[in-house]
Scaffold this motif. Structure first.
Motif, PDB file in Angstrom:
ATOM      1  N   LEU A 171       0.832  -1.201   0.000  1.00 41.86           N
ATOM      2  CA  LEU A 171       0.000   0.000   0.000  1.00 41.86           C
ATOM      3  C   LEU A 171       0.870   1.255   0.000  1.00 41.86           C
ATOM      4  O   LEU A 171       0.622   2.192  -0.771  1.00 41.86           O
ATOM      5  N   LEU A 172       1.887   1.289   0.826  1.00 42.00           N
ATOM      6  CA  LEU A 172       2.767   2.460   0.865  1.00 42.00           C
ATOM      7  C   LEU A 172       3.479   2.638  -0.475  1.00 42.00           C
ATOM      8  O   LEU A 172       3.615   3.770  -0.969  1.00 42.00           O
ATOM      9  N   THR A 173       3.945   1.556  -1.081  1.00 39.29           N
ATOM     10  CA  THR A 173       4.603   1.643  -2.393  1.00 39.29           C
ATOM     11  C   THR A 173       3.655   2.238  -3.428  1.00 39.29           C
ATOM     12  O   THR A 173       4.038   3.100  -4.237  1.00 39.29           O
ATOM     13  N   HIS A 174       2.395   1.795  -3.406  1.00 43.18           N
ATOM     14  CA  HIS A 174       1.403   2.312  -4.350  1.00 43.18           C
ATOM     15  C   HIS A 174       1.112   3.783  -4.074  1.00 43.18           C
ATOM     16  O   HIS A 174       1.014   4.601  -5.020  1.00 43.18           O
ATOM     17  N   MET A 175       0.994   4.159  -2.813  1.00 46.87           N
ATOM     18  CA  MET A 175       0.776   5.565  -2.473  1.00 46.87           C
ATOM     19  C   MET A 175       1.910   6.433  -3.002  1.00 46.87           C
ATOM     20  O   MET A 175       1.668   7.515  -3.575  1.00 46.87           O
ATOM     21  N   ASN A 176       3.138   5.993  -2.839  1.00 45.52           N
ATOM     22  CA  ASN A 176       4.269   6.793  -3.302  1.00 45.52           C
ATOM     23  C   ASN A 176       4.310   6.897  -4.826  1.00 45.52           C
ATOM     24  O   ASN A 176       4.725   7.932  -5.369  1.00 45.52           O
ATOM     25  N   ALA A 177       3.856   5.844  -5.504  1.00 53.35           N
ATOM     26  CA  ALA A 177       3.754   5.936  -6.964  1.00 53.35           C
ATOM     27  C   ALA A 177       2.732   7.003  -7.364  1.00 53.35           C
ATOM     28  O   ALA A 177       2.941   7.766  -8.316  1.00 53.35           O
ATOM     29  N   ILE A 178       1.633   7.066  -6.622  1.00 54.05           N
ATOM     30  CA  ILE A 178       0.617   8.090  -6.882  1.00 54.05           C
ATOM     31  C   ILE A 178       1.182   9.476  -6.604  1.00 54.05           C
ATOM     32  O   ILE A 178       1.011  10.407  -7.407  1.00 54.05           O
ATOM     33  N   PHE A 179       1.852   9.647  -5.469  1.00 53.26           N
ATOM     34  CA  PHE A 179       2.423  10.955  -5.143  1.00 53.26           C
ATOM     35  C   PHE A 179       3.405  11.415  -6.229  1.00 53.26           C
ATOM     36  O   PHE A 179       3.393  12.581  -6.634  1.00 53.26           O
ATOM     37  N   THR A 180       4.249  10.497  -6.682  1.00 54.91           N
ATOM     38  CA  THR A 180       5.219  10.848  -7.710  1.00 54.91           C
ATOM     39  C   THR A 180       4.518  11.290  -8.998  1.00 54.91           C
ATOM     40  O   THR A 180       4.878  12.306  -9.605  1.00 54.91           O
ATOM     41  N   ALA A 181       3.496  10.532  -9.404  1.00 55.21           N
ATOM     42  CA  ALA A 181       2.768  10.869 -10.628  1.00 55.21           C
ATOM     43  C   ALA A 181       2.038  12.201 -10.509  1.00 55.21           C
ATOM     44  O   ALA A 181       1.827  12.896 -11.513  1.00 55.21           O
ATOM     45  N   CYS A 182       1.675  12.567  -9.290  1.00 51.47           N
ATOM     46  CA  CYS A 182       0.948  13.821  -9.061  1.00 51.47           C
ATOM     47  C   CYS A 182       1.876  14.989  -8.757  1.00 51.47           C
ATOM     48  O   CYS A 182       1.400  16.101  -8.482  1.00 51.47           O
ATOM     49  N   GLY A 183       3.179  14.739  -8.765  1.00 48.93           N
ATOM     50  CA  GLY A 183       4.129  15.808  -8.474  1.00 48.93           C
ATOM     51  C   GLY A 183       4.204  16.162  -7.006  1.00 48.93           C
ATOM     52  O   GLY A 183       4.586  17.285  -6.650  1.00 48.93           O
ATOM     53  N   MET A 184       3.863  15.200  -6.140  1.00 45.86           N
ATOM     54  CA  MET A 184       3.914  15.411  -4.699  1.00 45.86           C
ATOM     55  C   MET A 184       5.088  14.637  -4.098  1.00 45.86           C
ATOM     56  O   MET A 184       5.506  13.621  -4.650  1.00 45.86           O
ATOM     57  N   PRO A 185       5.627  15.087  -2.969  1.00 47.34           N
ATOM     58  CA  PRO A 185       6.723  14.356  -2.330  1.00 47.34           C
ATOM     59  C   PRO A 185       6.266  12.971  -1.858  1.00 47.34           C
ATOM     60  O   PRO A 185       5.127  12.807  -1.409  1.00 47.34           O
ATOM     61  N   GLU A 186       7.165  12.003  -1.971  1.00 53.36           N
ATOM     62  CA  GLU A 186       6.871  10.683  -1.436  1.00 53.36           C
ATOM     63  C   GLU A 186       6.854  10.719   0.091  1.00 53.36           C
ATOM     64  O   GLU A 186       7.374  11.652   0.714  1.00 53.36           O
ATOM     65  N   ALA A 187       6.256   9.685   0.684  1.00 55.11           N
ATOM     66  CA  ALA A 187       6.191   9.560   2.141  1.00 55.11           C
ATOM     67  C   ALA A 187       7.089   8.419   2.600  1.00 55.11           C
ATOM     68  O   ALA A 187       7.071   7.340   2.003  1.00 55.11           O
ATOM     69  N   GLU A 188       7.838   8.667   3.627  1.00 55.69           N
ATOM     70  CA  GLU A 188       8.678   7.634   4.210  1.00 55.69           C
ATOM     71  C   GLU A 188       7.897   6.897   5.292  1.00 55.69           C
ATOM     72  O   GLU A 188       7.255   7.522   6.135  1.00 55.69           O
ATOM     73  N   GLY A 189       7.931   5.564   5.257  1.00 56.46           N
ATOM     74  CA  GLY A 189       7.282   4.783   6.291  1.00 56.46           C
ATOM     75  C   GLY A 189       8.162   4.710   7.524  1.00 56.46           C
ATOM     76  O   GLY A 189       9.358   4.424   7.420  1.00 56.46           O
ATOM     77  N   GLU A 190       7.591   5.001   8.691  1.00 56.71           N
ATOM     78  CA  GLU A 190       8.384   4.969   9.911  1.00 56.71           C
ATOM     79  C   GLU A 190       7.563   4.400  11.062  1.00 56.71           C
ATOM     80  O   GLU A 190       6.330   4.383  11.018  1.00 56.71           O
ATOM     81  N   PRO A 191       8.247   3.936  12.100  1.00 57.12           N
ATOM     82  CA  PRO A 191       7.538   3.419  13.275  1.00 57.12           C
ATOM     83  C   PRO A 191       7.098   4.552  14.204  1.00 57.12           C
ATOM     84  O   PRO A 191       7.647   5.650  14.169  1.00 57.12           O
ATOM     85  N   ARG A 192       6.102   4.268  15.024  1.00 57.73           N
ATOM     86  CA  ARG A 192       5.700   5.159  16.114  1.00 57.73           C
ATOM     87  C   ARG A 192       5.633   4.336  17.398  1.00 57.73           C
ATOM     88  O   ARG A 192       5.378   3.134  17.372  1.00 57.73           O
ATOM     89  N   TYR A 193       5.806   5.010  18.522  1.00 61.72           N
ATOM     90  CA  TYR A 193       5.870   4.312  19.799  1.00 61.72           C
ATOM     91  C   TYR A 193       4.538   4.305  20.549  1.00 61.72           C
ATOM     92  O   TYR A 193       4.406   3.625  21.559  1.00 61.72           O
ATOM     93  N   GLY A 194       3.563   5.083  20.076  1.00 64.25           N
ATOM     94  CA  GLY A 194       2.246   5.081  20.689  1.00 64.25           C
ATOM     95  C   GLY A 194       1.330   4.075  20.017  1.00 64.25           C
ATOM     96  O   GLY A 194       1.536   3.705  18.859  1.00 64.25           O
ATOM     97  N   GLY A 195       0.312   3.630  20.734  1.00 66.17           N
ATOM     98  CA  GLY A 195      -0.645   2.676  20.185  1.00 66.17           C
ATOM     99  C   GLY A 195      -1.712   3.358  19.342  1.00 66.17           C
ATOM    100  O   GLY A 195      -1.879   4.576  19.378  1.00 66.17           O
ATOM    101  N   SER A 196      -2.457   2.559  18.581  1.00 68.33           N
ATOM    102  CA  SER A 196      -3.510   3.098  17.724  1.00 68.33           C
ATOM    103  C   SER A 196      -4.431   1.978  17.266  1.00 68.33           C
ATOM    104  O   SER A 196      -4.047   0.809  17.226  1.00 68.33           O
ATOM    105  N   ASP A 197      -5.660   2.370  16.895  1.00 71.36           N
ATOM    106  CA  ASP A 197      -6.628   1.400  16.373  1.00 71.36           C
ATOM    107  C   ASP A 197      -6.180   0.782  15.053  1.00 71.36           C
ATOM    108  O   ASP A 197      -6.687  -0.270  14.660  1.00 71.36           O
ATOM    109  N   ALA A 198      -5.252   1.413  14.360  1.00 72.76           N
ATOM    110  CA  ALA A 198      -4.766   0.851  13.104  1.00 72.76           C
ATOM    111  C   ALA A 198      -4.200  -0.549  13.294  1.00 72.76           C
ATOM    112  O   ALA A 198      -4.239  -1.372  12.373  1.00 72.76           O
ATOM    113  N   ALA A 199      -3.701  -0.845  14.491  1.00 74.59           N
ATOM    114  CA  ALA A 199      -3.144  -2.170  14.755  1.00 74.59           C
ATOM    115  C   ALA A 199      -4.200  -3.250  14.598  1.00 74.59           C
ATOM    116  O   ALA A 199      -3.936  -4.328  14.038  1.00 74.59           O
ATOM    117  N   GLU A 200      -5.394  -2.996  15.078  1.00 77.42           N
ATOM    118  CA  GLU A 200      -6.465  -3.986  15.020  1.00 77.42           C
ATOM    119  C   GLU A 200      -6.895  -4.247  13.576  1.00 77.42           C
ATOM    120  O   GLU A 200      -7.126  -5.395  13.184  1.00 77.42           O
TER     121      GLU A 200
END
Length: 390
Positions: A310-339
């Motif tokens: 998903l991140l690879t596809h998002m960055n392909a979209i950003f590049t095609a749209c002339g937007m900066p790519e996003a770097e994937g990084e960890p976070r130390y706090g919890g979130s519902d995204a985990a579930e």
């Protein structure tokens, strides 16, 4: 691709002022997790806004917590849905931010939930509104509003997060709108277990302290060992609350410690629990015992192959749209995204507004990040291709 996106970005800019006012309005509703009435007021405000735009609204009643909502753009569109999500609850009790909890200073909006996470919700709604204005009808877009994220959905026995997962499970991708860090998205997060350690000893008069067994002394030993767990890339422990003893001239018979354990993987989680048990059993002060109660547990968001694609596809979209790519990084706090990620849905997190000092009375959000983030999210939704995820 760029021509269609320009129409969307113009719609974002045209609507941004109205959404800033909505942002201020819902942040002025101080909605700590435990206040069902206040969280419901936030949800009803957002659902009312969505209904006026012609979106489909679904309310999921939750006892003991605020109700959850699913606000859907293009519910009858042919493609697989995409899911956005944010939470309506905040941390502090009403009044903690003063008599006027929300204020603007330059480019910053100060107040409860401005960044975490009401700003993210408003960003998602702005992106959806702009897409609709540009004639978007490729797929349903669901905005899932969670009601008790801040305490890990313990308050309602997980009914809220179970609802979020059910509505997200059939979606092509899940974009969580927690606070953003410029140039990045979150691809993995630590899980969290909260433990209560109840230490019992043998009380005695301070004059005959050698005959007693101090629960506070044993708690101190346990705390010092637990606090050695300080691997930011692995397991960490913080003993945040300690209470024990009744009088200065008595050997304390009871002491309670509340501990926060964090970890990036299920294996680290299992190791951490074993380590807690080892610390309690090893070198315990004679005459003392320790009972452990798990107060809450959040699984980690592990970096899955699906989320990587998903991140690879998002960055392909950003590049095609002339937007900066996003770097994937960890976070130390919890979130519902985990579930949601654990349920097999391709997931990225931290796509909300940029902010600072969340979970404090200095919480604030960077106002220009609302339009910028909405534009990037809209670019992904506009050009998203299910086939790119394999």
């Amino acid at each position: 691709m760029k021509e269609k996106l320009q129409t969307v970005l113009k719609a974002v800019d045209a609507r941004c002022g109205a959404y800033i006012r909505l942002w201020e309005r819902i942040c002025a509703i101080e909605s700590p997790t435990w206040s069902k009435e206040a969280v419901d007021q936030v949800g009803e405000t957002l659902a009312g806004w969505a209904a006026r735009l012609g979106w489909q609204t679904e309310r999921f009643p939750v006892e003991n917590s605020g109700d959850c909502w699913c606000l859907t753009l293009c519910p009858d569109a042919p493609g697989r849905p995409a899911a956005l999500s944010g939470h309506m609850d905040t941390v502090h009790a009403p009044g903690a931010f003063g008599p006027d909890p929300v204020r603007t200073e330059g480019d910053w909006l100060w107040g409860p939930g401005t960044a975490d996470d009401k700003g993210g919700i408003v960003l998602g709604m702005l992106a959806m509104d702009a897409l609709a204005a540009a004639g978007f009808n490729r797929r349903p877009v669901r905005l899932l509003l969670q009601s008790d994220e801040e305490n890990g959905s313990v308050q309602c026995g997980r009914r809220s997060i179970d609802y979020i997962c059910r509505r997200a499970r059939e979606c092509a991708a899940f974009f969580n709108l927690e606070p953003a860090k410029r140039g990045t998205v979150t691809v993995c997060r630590k899980g969290i277990v909260h433990l209560q350690l109840d230490i019992s000893g043998r009380g005695a008069h301070a004059a005959w302290c050698c005959r007693g067994a101090s629960a506070v002394t044993e708690a101190a030993r346990i705390i010092l060992e637990l606090e050695k767990l300080k691997d930011e890339g692995g397991v960490t422990c913080t003993c945040g609350v300690v209470s024990g003893g009744t009088a200065i001239n008595s050997v304390p018979e009871h002491c309670t410690v509340l501990a926060d354990l964090r970890y990036f993987t299920a294996e680290q989680q299992a190791w951490a629990r074993r380590r807690v048990d080892e610390i309690i059993r090893t070198d315990a002060l004679p005459g003392t015992t320790c009972a452990v109660t798990e107060l809450s547990c959040r699984i980690p968001m592990e970096y899955t192959d699906a989320s990587r694609r998903l991140l690879t596809h998002m960055n392909a979209i950003f590049t095609a749209c002339g937007m900066p790519e996003a770097e994937g990084e960890p976070r130390y706090g919890g979130s519902d995204a985990a579930e949601v990620s654990a349920a097999g849905v391709p997931t990225v997190d931290a796509m909300g507004v940029e902010g600072s000092d969340t979970h404090s009375v200095r919480e604030r959000a960077y106002i220009p990040s609302l339009a910028a983030g909405a534009g990037r999210l809209a670019a992904v939704l506009l050009n998203f291709d299910d086939a790119a995820l394999g």
